[in-house]
Write an enzyme that holds these catalytic residues in place. Structure first.
Site, PDB file in Angstrom:
ATOM      1  N   CYS A   1      45.233  38.095  44.829  1.00  0.00           N
ATOM      2  CA  CYS A   1      44.074  39.071  44.686  1.00  0.00           C
ATOM      3  C   CYS A   1      45.092  40.383  44.056  1.00  0.00           C
ATOM      4  CB  CYS A   1      43.537  39.584  45.961  1.00  0.00           C
ATOM      5  SG  CYS A   1      42.682  40.860  46.031  1.00  0.00           S
TER       6      CYS A   1
ATOM      7  N   ASN B   1      31.128  48.367  43.233  1.00  0.00           N
ATOM      8  CA  ASN B   1      30.183  47.688  41.729  1.00  0.00           C
ATOM      9  C   ASN B   1      29.995  46.764  43.167  1.00  0.00           C
ATOM     10  OD1 ASN B   1      29.591  49.272  39.834  1.00  0.00           O
ATOM     11  ND2 ASN B   1      31.760  48.364  39.714  1.00  0.00           N
TER      12      ASN B   1
ATOM     13  N   GLY C   1      28.112  44.517  38.790  1.00  0.00           N
ATOM     14  CA  GLY C   1      29.457  44.421  37.394  1.00  0.00           C
ATOM     15  C   GLY C   1      30.613  44.135  38.086  1.00  0.00           C
TER      16      GLY C   1
ATOM     17  N   HIS D   1      38.395  42.074  45.808  1.00  0.00           N
ATOM     18  CA  HIS D   1      38.708  42.793  46.972  1.00  0.00           C
ATOM     19  C   HIS D   1      37.671  44.185  46.739  1.00  0.00           C
ATOM     20  CE1 HIS D   1      42.311  44.456  48.696  1.00  0.00           C
ATOM     21  NE2 HIS D   1      41.720  45.907  48.655  1.00  0.00           N
TER      22      HIS D   1
ATOM     23  N   HIS E   1      36.271  47.525  46.619  1.00  0.00           N
ATOM     24  CA  HIS E   1      36.988  49.202  46.308  1.00  0.00           C
ATOM     25  C   HIS E   1      35.750  50.197  46.305  1.00  0.00           C
ATOM     26  CE1 HIS E   1      36.794  45.810  42.828  1.00  0.00           C
ATOM     27  NE2 HIS E   1      36.042  47.437  41.801  1.00  0.00           N
TER      28      HIS E   1
ATOM     29  N   HIS F   1      34.793  53.599  43.309  1.00  0.00           N
ATOM     30  CA  HIS F   1      35.980  54.123  43.078  1.00  0.00           C
ATOM     31  C   HIS F   1      34.943  55.909  42.531  1.00  0.00           C
ATOM     32  CE1 HIS F   1      35.609  50.748  39.573  1.00  0.00           C
ATOM     33  NE2 HIS F   1      35.112  50.393  40.508  1.00  0.00           N
TER      34      HIS F   1
HETATM   35  P1  5GP Z   1      34.509  46.796  38.816  1.00  0.00           P
HETATM   36  O1  5GP Z   1      34.323  46.176  37.865  1.00  0.00           O
HETATM   37  O2  5GP Z   1      35.311  45.049  39.890  1.00  0.00           O
HETATM   38  O3  5GP Z   1      33.975  47.878  40.268  1.00  0.00           O
HETATM   39  O4  5GP Z   1      36.168  47.880  38.803  1.00  0.00           O
HETATM   40  C1  5GP Z   1      37.494  46.823  38.980  1.00  0.00           C
HETATM   41  C2  5GP Z   1      38.300  48.083  37.981  1.00  0.00           C
HETATM   42  O5  5GP Z   1      39.677  48.085  37.961  1.00  0.00           O
HETATM   43  C3  5GP Z   1      38.142  48.421  36.690  1.00  0.00           C
HETATM   44  O6  5GP Z   1      37.564  50.034  36.333  1.00  0.00           O
HETATM   45  C4  5GP Z   1      39.664  47.953  36.579  1.00  0.00           C
HETATM   46  O7  5GP Z   1      39.680  49.095  35.619  1.00  0.00           O
HETATM   47  C5  5GP Z   1      40.356  48.316  37.182  1.00  0.00           C
HETATM   48  N1  5GP Z   1      41.387  47.665  37.741  1.00  0.00           N
HETATM   49  C6  5GP Z   1      41.687  46.027  36.808  1.00  0.00           C
HETATM   50  N2  5GP Z   1      42.564  45.686  36.837  1.00  0.00           N
HETATM   51  C7  5GP Z   1      43.955  46.988  37.158  1.00  0.00           C
HETATM   52  C8  5GP Z   1      45.261  46.969  37.110  1.00  0.00           C
HETATM   53  O8  5GP Z   1      45.861  46.022  37.086  1.00  0.00           O
HETATM   54  N3  5GP Z   1      45.378  48.378  37.810  1.00  0.00           N
HETATM   55  C9  5GP Z   1      44.666  49.583  38.321  1.00  0.00           C
HETATM   56  N4  5GP Z   1      45.324  50.699  38.772  1.00  0.00           N
HETATM   57  N5  5GP Z   1      43.050  48.861  37.697  1.00  0.00           N
HETATM   58  C10 5GP Z   1      42.661  48.229  36.987  1.00  0.00           C
HETATM   59 ZN    ZN Z   2      42.372  41.574  48.355  1.00  0.00          ZN
END
Ligand code: 5GP
Ligand code: ZN
Length: 113
Positions: A3, A86, A92, A97, A99, A101
Site C-alpha cells: 500500500c 473520495n 475517484g 488507503h 485519506h 484531501h
Molecule cells: P484519490 O484520488 O485516491 O482521492 O487521492 C490520491 C491522491 O494521492 C492524489 O491526489 C495523488 O496526487 C496523491 N498521490 C499519489 N501518489 C502520491 C505520492 O507518492 N506522494 C504524495 N505525496 N501524494 C501522492
Molecule cells: Zn495502507
C-alpha cells in the site's frame, strides 16, 4: 502490505510531512490541486470509507480536529477550505488507503465534476 500510503507512513517512500501523531500522518499531495493540498491519513490501514465501523470510526473525528489545527498553521482557517474523501471508483479514489484531501488557498468551485 503493498500500500503506497502505508509505505509513506513507514518512511519507505519520502513525503513532505506536515503533521504526525500516534494515530495520523499528514503530508503534501504530490500533484497539488490548490495552493494548499494536504492529505491526512490514519496510520491504521483502512482501505476506504466503506470500511469504517463503530469500532474504528473515531479516527475520522480526530482527523477533522487535526485538520483544524493544520488549517491554522497553513493560514487558511479564516479564508476557508474543503475537506474531501473520495470513496471507490465512482468517487475517484485511486489510492486504497483512507485519506482526506484538505484543499485551500484559493476559491474552490462547486459542484464538483
Ligand atoms: P484519490 O484520488 O485516491 O482521492 O487521492 C490520491 C491522491 O494521492 C492524489 O491526489 C495523488 O496526487 C496523491 N498521490 C499519489 N501518489 C502520491 C505520492 O507518492 N506522494 C504524495 N505525496 N501524494 C501522492
Ligand atoms: Zn495502507
Amino acid at each position: 502490505m503493498n500500500c503506497l500510503f502505508c509505505k509513506i507512513i513507514a518512511g519507505d517512500i519520502p513525503s513532505a510531512k506536515v503533521y504526525e501523531d500516534d494515530l495520523v500522518y499528514a503530508f503534501r499531495d504530490i500533484e497539488p490541486q490548490a495552493p494548499v493540498h494536504i492529505l491526512i491519513i490514519p496510520k491504521e490501514h483502512i482501505s476506504s470509507a466503506n470500511e469504517l465501523t463503530d469500532e474504528n470510526a473515531s479516527i475520522v473525528g480526530h482527523i477533522f480536529a487535526v485538520a483544524a489545527k493544520i488549517a491554522k498553521d497553513e493560514g487558511i482557517a479564516d479564508g476557508g477550505y474543503r475537506i474531501v474523501n473520495n470513496c471507490g471508483d465512482d468517487g475517484g479514489q485511486t489510492v486504497k488507503h483512507l485519506h482526506f484531501h484538505m484543499l485551500g488557498g484559493r476559491s474552490l468551485a462547486w459542484p464538483p465534476g
